[in-house]
Design an enzyme around this catalytic site. Sequence first.
Site, PDB file in Angstrom:
ATOM      1  N   LYS A  68      -7.109  -7.221  10.090  1.00 38.21           N
ATOM      2  CA  LYS A  68      -7.101  -5.799   9.735  1.00 38.21           C
ATOM      3  C   LYS A  68      -5.877  -5.515   8.895  1.00 38.21           C
ATOM      4  O   LYS A  68      -4.765  -5.887   9.277  1.00 38.21           O
ATOM      5  CB  LYS A  68      -7.044  -4.955  11.027  1.00 38.21           C
ATOM      6  CG  LYS A  68      -7.055  -3.462  10.778  1.00 38.21           C
ATOM      7  CD  LYS A  68      -8.464  -2.955  10.615  1.00 38.21           C
ATOM      8  CE  LYS A  68      -8.555  -1.546  10.076  1.00 38.21           C
ATOM      9  NZ  LYS A  68      -8.417  -1.466   8.598  1.00 38.21           N
ATOM     10  N   LYS A  92       1.776  -5.439  14.655  1.00 38.09           N
ATOM     11  CA  LYS A  92       1.481  -4.017  14.868  1.00 38.09           C
ATOM     12  C   LYS A  92       0.210  -3.838  15.708  1.00 38.09           C
ATOM     13  O   LYS A  92       0.181  -3.056  16.651  1.00 38.09           O
ATOM     14  CB  LYS A  92       1.305  -3.362  13.496  1.00 38.09           C
ATOM     15  CG  LYS A  92       1.333  -1.862  13.507  1.00 38.09           C
ATOM     16  CD  LYS A  92       1.066  -1.306  12.113  1.00 38.09           C
ATOM     17  CE  LYS A  92       2.053  -1.829  11.081  1.00 38.09           C
ATOM     18  NZ  LYS A  92       1.789  -1.278   9.739  1.00 38.09           N
ATOM     19  N   LYS A 104      -3.775  -8.511   5.089  1.00 38.32           N
ATOM     20  CA  LYS A 104      -3.346  -7.588   4.031  1.00 38.32           C
ATOM     21  C   LYS A 104      -3.871  -8.090   2.704  1.00 38.32           C
ATOM     22  O   LYS A 104      -4.147  -9.290   2.557  1.00 38.32           O
ATOM     23  CB  LYS A 104      -1.816  -7.501   3.975  1.00 38.32           C
ATOM     24  CG  LYS A 104      -1.291  -6.232   3.353  1.00 38.32           C
ATOM     25  CD  LYS A 104      -1.290  -5.060   4.334  1.00 38.32           C
ATOM     26  CE  LYS A 104      -0.798  -3.793   3.692  1.00 38.32           C
ATOM     27  NZ  LYS A 104      -0.553  -2.733   4.688  1.00 38.32           N
ATOM     28  N   THR A 188      -1.092   8.162   9.486  1.00 39.24           N
ATOM     29  CA  THR A 188       0.197   7.458   9.528  1.00 39.24           C
ATOM     30  C   THR A 188       1.332   8.464   9.716  1.00 39.24           C
ATOM     31  O   THR A 188       2.197   8.282  10.581  1.00 39.24           O
ATOM     32  CB  THR A 188       0.395   6.628   8.246  1.00 39.24           C
ATOM     33  OG1 THR A 188      -0.735   5.762   8.112  1.00 39.24           O
ATOM     34  CG2 THR A 188       1.666   5.813   8.291  1.00 39.24           C
ATOM     35  N   ASN A 219       1.207   9.365   0.768  1.00 38.33           N
ATOM     36  CA  ASN A 219       0.304   9.629   1.892  1.00 38.33           C
ATOM     37  C   ASN A 219       1.070   9.747   3.214  1.00 38.33           C
ATOM     38  O   ASN A 219       0.891  10.699   3.973  1.00 38.33           O
ATOM     39  CB  ASN A 219      -0.726   8.489   1.945  1.00 38.33           C
ATOM     40  CG  ASN A 219      -1.710   8.652   3.069  1.00 38.33           C
ATOM     41  OD1 ASN A 219      -1.324   8.691   4.233  1.00 38.33           O
ATOM     42  ND2 ASN A 219      -2.978   8.782   2.740  1.00 38.33           N
ATOM     43  N   SER A 356      -7.581   3.858  12.033  1.00 37.38           N
ATOM     44  CA  SER A 356      -8.528   2.930  11.395  1.00 37.38           C
ATOM     45  C   SER A 356      -9.393   2.263  12.469  1.00 37.38           C
ATOM     46  O   SER A 356     -10.594   2.080  12.291  1.00 37.38           O
ATOM     47  CB  SER A 356      -7.773   1.849  10.616  1.00 37.38           C
ATOM     48  OG  SER A 356      -7.452   2.303   9.332  1.00 37.38           O
TER      49      SER A 356
HETATM   50  P1  NAD Z   1       1.581   6.118  -1.370  1.00 33.78           P
HETATM   51  O1  NAD Z   1       1.148   5.325  -2.532  1.00 33.78           O
HETATM   52  O2  NAD Z   1       0.714   7.233  -0.930  1.00 33.78           O
HETATM   53  O3  NAD Z   1       3.045   6.719  -1.635  1.00 33.78           O
HETATM   54  C1  NAD Z   1       4.136   5.935  -1.966  1.00 33.78           C
HETATM   55  C2  NAD Z   1       5.301   6.886  -2.253  1.00 33.78           C
HETATM   56  O4  NAD Z   1       6.476   6.139  -2.455  1.00 33.78           O
HETATM   57  C3  NAD Z   1       5.093   7.722  -3.510  1.00 33.78           C
HETATM   58  O5  NAD Z   1       5.632   9.012  -3.299  1.00 33.78           O
HETATM   59  C4  NAD Z   1       5.941   6.990  -4.550  1.00 33.78           C
HETATM   60  O6  NAD Z   1       6.366   7.833  -5.595  1.00 33.78           O
HETATM   61  C5  NAD Z   1       7.092   6.566  -3.674  1.00 33.78           C
HETATM   62  N1  NAD Z   1       7.846   5.456  -4.215  1.00 33.78           N
HETATM   63  C6  NAD Z   1       7.412   4.350  -4.868  1.00 33.78           C
HETATM   64  N2  NAD Z   1       8.467   3.593  -5.225  1.00 33.78           N
HETATM   65  C7  NAD Z   1       9.567   4.215  -4.755  1.00 33.78           C
HETATM   66  C8  NAD Z   1      10.952   3.923  -4.790  1.00 33.78           C
HETATM   67  N3  NAD Z   1      11.402   2.821  -5.384  1.00 33.78           N
HETATM   68  N4  NAD Z   1      11.792   4.800  -4.193  1.00 33.78           N
HETATM   69  C9  NAD Z   1      11.339   5.907  -3.592  1.00 33.78           C
HETATM   70  N5  NAD Z   1      10.049   6.238  -3.531  1.00 33.78           N
HETATM   71  C10 NAD Z   1       9.186   5.395  -4.109  1.00 33.78           C
HETATM   72  O7  NAD Z   1       1.839   5.060  -0.207  1.00 33.78           O
HETATM   73  P2  NAD Z   1       1.797   5.297   1.353  1.00 33.78           P
HETATM   74  O8  NAD Z   1       0.433   4.993   1.820  1.00 33.78           O
HETATM   75  O9  NAD Z   1       2.433   6.599   1.694  1.00 33.78           O
HETATM   76  O10 NAD Z   1       2.718   4.089   1.850  1.00 33.78           O
HETATM   77  C11 NAD Z   1       4.142   4.219   1.953  1.00 33.78           C
HETATM   78  C12 NAD Z   1       4.656   3.178   2.940  1.00 33.78           C
HETATM   79  O11 NAD Z   1       4.012   3.378   4.202  1.00 33.78           O
HETATM   80  C13 NAD Z   1       4.347   1.727   2.542  1.00 33.78           C
HETATM   81  O12 NAD Z   1       5.393   0.896   3.004  1.00 33.78           O
HETATM   82  C14 NAD Z   1       3.082   1.416   3.330  1.00 33.78           C
HETATM   83  O13 NAD Z   1       2.896   0.026   3.546  1.00 33.78           O
HETATM   84  C15 NAD Z   1       3.384   2.178   4.611  1.00 33.78           C
HETATM   85  N6  NAD Z   1       2.188   2.457   5.412  1.00 33.78           N
HETATM   86  C16 NAD Z   1       1.184   3.233   4.914  1.00 33.78           C
HETATM   87  C17 NAD Z   1       0.060   3.450   5.706  1.00 33.78           C
HETATM   88  C18 NAD Z   1      -1.076   4.319   5.262  1.00 33.78           C
HETATM   89  O14 NAD Z   1      -1.982   4.558   6.073  1.00 33.78           O
HETATM   90  N7  NAD Z   1      -1.085   4.837   4.053  1.00 33.78           N
HETATM   91  C19 NAD Z   1      -0.020   2.888   6.987  1.00 33.78           C
HETATM   92  C20 NAD Z   1       1.049   2.131   7.458  1.00 33.78           C
HETATM   93  C21 NAD Z   1       2.146   1.924   6.650  1.00 33.78           C
END
Ligand code: NAD
Length: 429
Positions: A68, A92, A104, A188, A219, A356
């Site tokens: 997953k 996790k 992944k 999340t 997100n 999920s």
């Molecule tokens: P996303 O694409 O929705 O958002 C990413 C954000 O990070 C954006 O605002 C982008 O502008 C910003 N960003 C990118 N590079 C950057 C930098 N160098 N400095 C500061 N900001 C920066 O992604 P997301 O889904 O919110 O994921 C963010 C983190 O959370 C990741 O590490 C992801 O693996 C983790 N995560 C996400 C989920 C999920 O369900 N979406 C679940 C678990 C973990």
Amino acid sequence: MSGSLFADASKRLEKALKYVAISEDAGERLKYPKNSLSVSIPVRMDDGSLRIFQGYRVRYDDTRGPGKGGVRYHPKVSLDEVQSLAFWMTFKCALLNLPFGGAKGGITLNPKALTKAELERLSRGYIEAIADFIGPDIDILAPDVYTNEMIMGWMMDQYSIIQRKISPGVVTGKPVTMGGSVGRNTATGTGAFYLLQAMLPKFEQYPSNTTLAVQGFGNAGMVVAELLYQAGYKVLAISDSQGGIYNEQGLNIPEIIQHKREHRSLAGMYCDETVCNLGDNLQISNEDLLALPVDVLIPAALENQITAANAKQVQARYIFEVANGPTTSEADAILAARGIPVFPDILVNAGGVTVSYFEWVQNRSGLYWSVAEVNERLQTRLVAEAESVWRIAQEFGVSLRTAAYIQALNRLGEALDAKGTRDYYASKA
Ligand code: NAD
């Protein structure tokens, strides 16, 4: 940090192995990913030219259930990064006691440079390339950085076309109209919020006396910032890939979200607008944000943000990792020596994979839940596991990260040993 992200991630496993009573065989097995697939994806671009993109899918472990994990679209995606993310997913899922292993995927590209039609062809091409490697009982996809529910919908549709049957269970984070779960797109951030609410009172931190900074406004970061704002916490700073903003009185988060939504680019899939363009707030860099004198720092962007180079500058009193892998192991040691507790990624951002799981259960049963039901189950499960991590940390005198790995390792080790054949050989000796 220099060198491999996976090598750094593995150090957390080595550390926790000292505290668990699982067999040596099980510990050894968990040091290696089970399968890694590397694919090239040909895409016909809008101008008629052909471009080939590099994609990956890694299934790290599937002892406790199907793999997953999300799919990332980013210029820095590499096999090393995808393998590390699959490793974190394994721990996790075990930490939350979900019946899944860890996996992944990712494609190396700047998704903002593609049109929506090109992104759709790429997403469908990725599924063509990995179709034999995934499935509702094999390996299940989800959104990650720069992928969203529309992309998940294309992926699920493409897989269903290949299988010649509707297969909603192969992808989670789909649009609700295609079998997605209500509450998944906010899960999340919502999970992280439940966790902050449950853990901060242990340090006498409440909405009225707690300031925060959130790095990354996507997100995950946007949702947690909004829920914190609504609960009365003061979010002093936020940032995105182009920089950040700071206001010592606290930012008006709903106004910022509204601004981002209104300025979303219509031609492509992504919001062109940055938080930096907003109002009378002070402009800061991402580096500045990490060093702000706030109570709580929430990295919610990418990995390797708090490193040996800047960990000494961190002024926050507590760190809640919403991003995967934002703190290197060297930084962990510096923060621990400075007495700054770090609530680890595999716990804090587990709300996404938990919902999920709920989506997958709903797809398989055909019975769909209300958002209240989803959030209540999320909160109960997440807070119970967090309390247990807290107790392990106290009991062994270890960091919260090591405690989380201990809890996950106990479950993984038990499953690996239950499957193992070592005892048959031992009894022959
Ligand atoms: P996303 O694409 O929705 O958002 C990413 C954000 O990070 C954006 O605002 C982008 O502008 C910003 N960003 C990118 N590079 C950057 C930098 N160098 N400095 C500061 N900001 C920066 O992604 P997301 O889904 O919110 O994921 C963010 C983190 O959370 C990741 O590490 C992801 O693996 C983790 N995560 C996400 C989920 C999920 O369900 N979406 C679940 C678990 C973990």
